[in-house]
Motif scaffolding. Sequence first.
Motif, PDB file in Angstrom:
ATOM      1  N   ASP A  32       0.802  -1.211   0.000  1.00 52.59           N
ATOM      2  CA  ASP A  32       0.000   0.000   0.000  1.00 52.59           C
ATOM      3  C   ASP A  32       0.839   1.266   0.000  1.00 52.59           C
ATOM      4  N   ARG A  33       2.057   1.200   0.593  1.00 55.95           N
ATOM      5  CA  ARG A  33       2.843   2.419   0.682  1.00 55.95           C
ATOM      6  C   ARG A  33       3.519   2.779  -0.632  1.00 55.95           C
ATOM      7  N   VAL A  34       3.493   1.908  -1.615  1.00 58.96           N
ATOM      8  CA  VAL A  34       4.014   2.276  -2.930  1.00 58.96           C
ATOM      9  C   VAL A  34       2.906   3.047  -3.622  1.00 58.96           C
ATOM     10  N   GLU A  35       2.939   4.387  -3.478  1.00 56.40           N
ATOM     11  CA  GLU A  35       1.813   5.202  -3.884  1.00 56.40           C
ATOM     12  C   GLU A  35       1.664   5.296  -5.391  1.00 56.40           C
ATOM     13  N   SER A  36       2.761   5.422  -6.103  1.00 61.95           N
ATOM     14  CA  SER A  36       2.682   5.451  -7.551  1.00 61.95           C
ATOM     15  C   SER A  36       3.975   4.894  -8.096  1.00 61.95           C
ATOM     16  N   VAL A  37       3.867   4.199  -9.181  1.00 58.85           N
ATOM     17  CA  VAL A  37       5.039   3.574  -9.765  1.00 58.85           C
ATOM     18  C   VAL A  37       4.972   3.822 -11.250  1.00 58.85           C
ATOM     19  N   GLY A  38       5.681   4.834 -11.745  1.00 63.40           N
ATOM     20  CA  GLY A  38       5.629   5.032 -13.175  1.00 63.40           C
ATOM     21  C   GLY A  38       5.737   6.470 -13.604  1.00 63.40           C
ATOM     22  N   GLY A 174      10.270  -2.917   0.352  1.00 64.67           N
ATOM     23  CA  GLY A 174      10.590  -1.552  -0.030  1.00 64.67           C
ATOM     24  C   GLY A 174      11.912  -1.400  -0.739  1.00 64.67           C
ATOM     25  N   GLN A 175      12.550  -2.525  -1.137  1.00 66.44           N
ATOM     26  CA  GLN A 175      13.837  -2.452  -1.843  1.00 66.44           C
ATOM     27  C   GLN A 175      13.617  -2.348  -3.346  1.00 66.44           C
ATOM     28  N   ILE A 222      11.701   2.391  -0.453  1.00 67.15           N
ATOM     29  CA  ILE A 222      11.155   3.167  -1.573  1.00 67.15           C
ATOM     30  C   ILE A 222       9.636   3.169  -1.514  1.00 67.15           C
ATOM     31  N   ASP A 223       9.029   4.359  -1.720  1.00 70.43           N
ATOM     32  CA  ASP A 223       7.576   4.382  -1.849  1.00 70.43           C
ATOM     33  C   ASP A 223       7.108   5.043  -3.132  1.00 70.43           C
ATOM     34  N   GLU A 224       8.046   5.440  -4.008  1.00 67.08           N
ATOM     35  CA  GLU A 224       7.650   5.878  -5.358  1.00 67.08           C
ATOM     36  C   GLU A 224       8.793   5.621  -6.323  1.00 67.08           C
ATOM     37  N   LEU A 225       8.437   5.140  -7.501  1.00 66.31           N
ATOM     38  CA  LEU A 225       9.405   4.790  -8.531  1.00 66.31           C
ATOM     39  C   LEU A 225       8.932   5.340  -9.866  1.00 66.31           C
ATOM     40  N   ALA A 226       9.804   6.040 -10.570  1.00 65.03           N
ATOM     41  CA  ALA A 226       9.502   6.560 -11.902  1.00 65.03           C
ATOM     42  C   ALA A 226      10.583   6.086 -12.861  1.00 65.03           C
TER      43      ALA A 226
END
Length: 343
Positions: A32-38, A174-175, A222-226
Amino acid sequence: MDASLRAAAWALFAVGCVQPRLGAVPRGGAADRVESVGHSVRHSPSTRLHVSSSWVCTVPEKGQVECAALSTGERVAPWGLVPMERVQHLALGFLACVGREGRVSCSSGERVVDLPFGGGLRELVVEGVHGRVCALVDAGVECVSQTGEQTVVLGDSASLRAGYATLWGVDRAGQLWCEGAGACARVREAPAQASPDEAAPDWRGRRTPRMSAGVVHGLGAIDELAVDGGMVCVREVSGRVVCFGELFAPVEVPELNGARGLLLWAGRACTQDGAALRCWLPAAGKPSMVVELGDAQAVSSHHTTLCVLDAVAAVRCATFELGSEPRWRAMGVSRRPTPRDQR
């Protein structure tokens, strides 16, 4: 995969024109804490905006996906893929793939083939350099190659993205992890190949050795990845933003620390600030560009293309030009409610 499915998958992939692209705008993954990925910043709860090398599409939670060709602005069906109703996941590149109700269908323009991914489909990407379609499902990250071979890349992930010749994601701890060459090879730890009995079972219950995937160390949770092509930016739980790529080592971008909704465009790391998009070149220390967006409901990018879904549900796109203001061009898609949306 049985012989008929393998043959069908090969026929499908063989006619495609291989080109790299980013994956579909995700739905958040298992953590749930990965708010947005992209690469898409979404402000409308009902519509996502998806941009690839050739097309821009609106993806509503209900109703039909609409796409336009970036070159002409005219409405099109990418690779002739139909139908486009009630699509939950969309991935465009050398193939057009959609995911709905746990099923993945891909088209090259010649035929439509269902790919046999495992249950619990959460994210879908097309990675064109290696000619494969990959999905995040309950068993982990699975890929089907142009030869029809099915592999489990990673058995534990909360998200999935595709870059140039690479796959990226955040695991449940979170890695950041990655698999492939380019920026991934620059930053990852060398992984060991898993033995068959350590690999997660595939869609038929068979255990398949995982492809090489490794964790990127030196980052916090990590909680956001682009991801865009060969460039990657992450926001740690602490708020720190770090970017790296094929051509530069990891560097903190303090101006973006704490920002939410990271977007990569034309080699720049951006965030929306009200009606403006503010972009930085990593390590430059000052905004390299400020783009006025107006009342944007959704913003999405792919390489040098930036697209906006505005308050009246119209889509416009612009191409990055060094030293010039973006010149917006109307696209032949919108996201106005239709009777079909109310079903």
